[in-house]
Design a protein around this motif. Structure first.
Motif: not given
Length: 373
Positions: A315-327
């Motif tokens: 879950f933590s990796q997914s949230v972190s990567y989601f922010i990367y995707v938005l960027y």
């Protein structure tokens, strides 16, 4: 607890969601001119069709090392390109691969091993006469273009590129392809446009018996001992994460400048992103916990665990990567001068469709359930 008492709507339909297209290929040409990289040309076309269509090209935004202009995967503990590409594919609505090499053949094999990804893949293959070989042959043809056993077939769209020769050594040349005049052909446009229509997103997170968890298409929750377990499919996770950007309390928190004396654009970027990840993760946990309690006031548990169905990604990796995707799709940015996150106007507009996924009680009812003063 956070000050905001809002929580997620566990059953709702988004009619015009954010749609993410993952564009893959073997060679990323960063040079301009009349031979732009095919993915850049495709990105411009797709994003011109609908303001909610956004394309992600990993090479444009991310690296495995420190850079002033790009984000570093290592900063969010993503060290495997395999995991990165799988997670990107799971988060995306379509995965589009320009197949011309051994690398892209490996990507097709990797992605197709997951039925969820397999069903949203499109292979873009050059006409065999243009490059003097057919890249859809042998194993790929039998596995993904099978007329007798079509269950795992992948949509294959042919295009007619221009070509040029790239010298590797005195004895070796490689053919690269491009869209003539940096424009997609009319036939390719027509085929793509028919393939990009994506249906609404229906959120439905149900209470389940812990022994009835076989269906990974369903997002669910159950209590085991003193632990509340929430298991989400990746599409629901992305939708709920996106909805947080429609909540005023969350946006105010995200836009607050970072504290402390941080110098250097790379360090500022990293700290701003870490803060955004922490904020989104905290609100997500609060909102999902309150949502479940609002539907089950007598439920008792001491801790919560959130996991993703059909993947080992946390879950933590997914949230972190989601922010990367938005960027990466330009919906958020970092103002290094004021040391804070900025949210694109277009993202504000997109997130309006997600407003009803956030329930904001006015009578304090949820606060009473949670014993919040």
């Amino acid at each position: 607890m956070l000050k905001d008492f809002s929580y997620f709507n566990l059953k709702h339909t988004i009619n015009n969601p954010l749609r993410i297209f993952f564009l893959c290929g073997s060679f990323f040409n960063t040079k301009g001119g009349n031979k732009l990289d095919k993915r850049i040309v495709l990105k411009k076309h797709i994003e011109s069709l609908n303001p909610n269509y956004k394309c992600l090209i990993l090479e444009e935004n991310f690296l495995f090392r420190q850079s002033k202009s790009k984000l570093n995967y290592n900063d969010i503990n993503m060290k495997s390109l395999k995991d990165i590409e799988l997670l990107t594919s799971l988060m995306s609505d379509k995965v589009m691969i320009f197949h011309e090499s051994v690398s892209t053949a490996a990507e097709i094999g990797l992605f197709s091993s997951d039925k969820i990804i397999n069903d949203k893949m499109i292979i873009l293959a050059p006409d065999s006469y243009s490059i003097e070989q057919d890249v859809i042959s042998g194993f790929i043809n039998l596995s993904y273009n099978n007329k007798v056993l079509p269950d795992y077939n992948i949509e294959i769209i042919r295009y007619y590129p221009g070509t040029y020769s790239y010298e590797i050594s005195n004895n070796s040349n490689k053919i690269h392809t491009y869209f003539v005049n940096n424009v997609l052909g009319e036939n390719l446009k027509s085929r793509l446009n028919n393939s990009l229509e994506i249906s609404e997103v229906c959120i439905n997170i149900e209470k389940q018996n812990k022994y009835n968890l076989f269906n990974n298409e369903i997002s669910k929750y159950y209590v085991a001992g003193k632990e509340l377990n929430v298991m989400l499919n990746i599409k629901h996770l992305v939708t709920l994460l996106t909805s947080l950007f429609s909540a005023d309390e969350v946006k105010r928190k995200l836009r607050e400048p970072i504290s402390g004396g941080v110098d250097g654009s790379t360090k500022i970027k990293r700290k701003v992103l870490f803060k955004a990840i922490s904020v989104i993760k905290s609100y997500f946990i609060e909102y999902i916990e309150r949502a479940i309690l609002s539907n089950n006031p007598t439920l008792r548990f001491e801790k919560i665990k959130i996991s993703l169905a059909s993947t080992n990604i946390t879950f933590s990796q997914s949230v972190s990567y989601f922010i990367y995707v938005l960027y990466g799709i330009n919906l958020i940015d970092i103002n290094t001068t004021f040391k804070k996150l900025t949210i694109a106007v277009q993202f504000e507009q997109i997130s309006e469709a997600y407003v009803d996924l956030i329930i904001s009680p006015t009578n304090g009812g949820i606060a009473e359930v949670l014993n919040i003063e």
